[in-house]
Design a protein around this motif. Sequence first.
Motif, PDB file in Angstrom:
ATOM      1  N   UNK A 157       0.801  -1.409   0.020  1.00 46.70           N
ATOM      2  CA  UNK A 157      -0.031   0.175  -0.029  1.00 46.70           C
ATOM      3  C   UNK A 157       0.939   1.395   0.102  1.00 46.70           C
ATOM      4  N   UNK A 158       0.101   2.555  -0.301  1.00 49.02           N
ATOM      5  CA  UNK A 158       0.827   3.615  -0.359  1.00 49.02           C
ATOM      6  C   UNK A 158       1.184   4.130   1.040  1.00 49.02           C
ATOM      7  N   UNK A 159       2.609   4.340   1.323  1.00 53.48           N
ATOM      8  CA  UNK A 159       2.958   4.801   2.547  1.00 53.48           C
ATOM      9  C   UNK A 159       2.627   6.300   2.912  1.00 53.48           C
ATOM     10  N   UNK A 160       2.243   6.356   4.188  1.00 56.52           N
ATOM     11  CA  UNK A 160       2.147   7.938   4.616  1.00 56.52           C
ATOM     12  C   UNK A 160       2.478   7.782   6.200  1.00 56.52           C
ATOM     13  N   UNK A 161       2.203   8.965   6.841  1.00 58.03           N
ATOM     14  CA  UNK A 161       2.271   9.128   8.297  1.00 58.03           C
ATOM     15  C   UNK A 161       1.059   9.889   8.826  1.00 58.03           C
ATOM     16  N   UNK A 170       3.626   5.610  11.046  1.00 60.59           N
ATOM     17  CA  UNK A 170       3.282   5.181   9.691  1.00 60.59           C
ATOM     18  C   UNK A 170       2.202   4.254   9.218  1.00 60.59           C
ATOM     19  N   UNK A 171       1.580   4.738   8.220  1.00 62.47           N
ATOM     20  CA  UNK A 171       0.405   3.975   7.838  1.00 62.47           C
ATOM     21  C   UNK A 171       0.274   3.493   6.312  1.00 62.47           C
ATOM     22  N   UNK A 172      -0.456   2.650   5.928  1.00 59.48           N
ATOM     23  CA  UNK A 172      -0.268   2.179   4.419  1.00 59.48           C
ATOM     24  C   UNK A 172      -1.901   2.401   3.913  1.00 59.48           C
ATOM     25  N   UNK A 193      -4.016   0.942   6.684  1.00 63.25           N
ATOM     26  CA  UNK A 193      -3.675  -0.100   7.908  1.00 63.25           C
ATOM     27  C   UNK A 193      -2.694   0.621   8.871  1.00 63.25           C
ATOM     28  N   UNK A 194      -2.940   0.675  10.018  1.00 59.89           N
ATOM     29  CA  UNK A 194      -2.221   1.089  10.987  1.00 59.89           C
ATOM     30  C   UNK A 194      -1.293   0.133  11.919  1.00 59.89           C
ATOM     31  N   UNK A 195      -0.253   0.306  12.360  1.00 65.32           N
ATOM     32  CA  UNK A 195       0.489  -0.364  13.152  1.00 65.32           C
ATOM     33  C   UNK A 195      -0.138  -0.838  14.429  1.00 65.32           C
TER      34      UNK A 195
END
Length: 225
Positions: A157-161, A170-172, A193-195
């Motif tokens: 997935x596309x990464x982001x914060x 970090x999220x996807x 999707x979150x950690x």
Amino acid sequence: MCPWHSTTSATSARLSALALAIALVAPFGVAAQSVSLSGSLGSSKALLLINGQPHTVAVGSTVGGVTLRRLGDGEAEVVVGGRVSVLRLGAAPARVGGGSGGGGGTEIVLPAGPGGHFTTQGLINGKPVQFMVDTGATVVAMSQSEAQRIGVDWKRGRRGLTQTAGGVVPVHAVNLNSVRVGDVEVYNVDAVVVPSEMPIVLLGNSFLSRFSMRRDGDVMRLEKR
């Protein structure tokens, strides 16, 4: 900083506290149930036979995955898995709930659960999950472990914060082929999707915006646009 929903520590704590109650009242993958109305105790309690077992159920309460929404003259309205059924006194047991429909329904009915939260079973890409409605979430949100369990390839997935109460994480961003609740299914739903560990999936506005929403007391109704 991305505009996706921030899963705060408060939200995570709330979800953790709900986990046990949700597991008790709404286990994953509940099939259709046999339910009949055998009588009533005044206007507030019904005598229901659920899978052959007698239960006294108060209006607004849930027993064995069956929520008694309304009790009238010789009939009871119940909700199972987001689907509404009307039981009539003396009628043969009805098969209610389950996922036997083709996903072409247009309305979802959700009774309030523990703490006033609206939770329900559903499917993501055909895999069973537990949802909680979150009108403050921009998109559907789930943990990495939940995504992995249901086969969502979040690592691609596309990464982001995003900012949370505990700091930046970090999220996807991913796209879900389908999201289904009861007999209602929608396609191409954005999700993140979150950690953080979350026992359930937050049903955010990438799904909810496909519906007209209204609340009648302790019942939320979502009508497909």
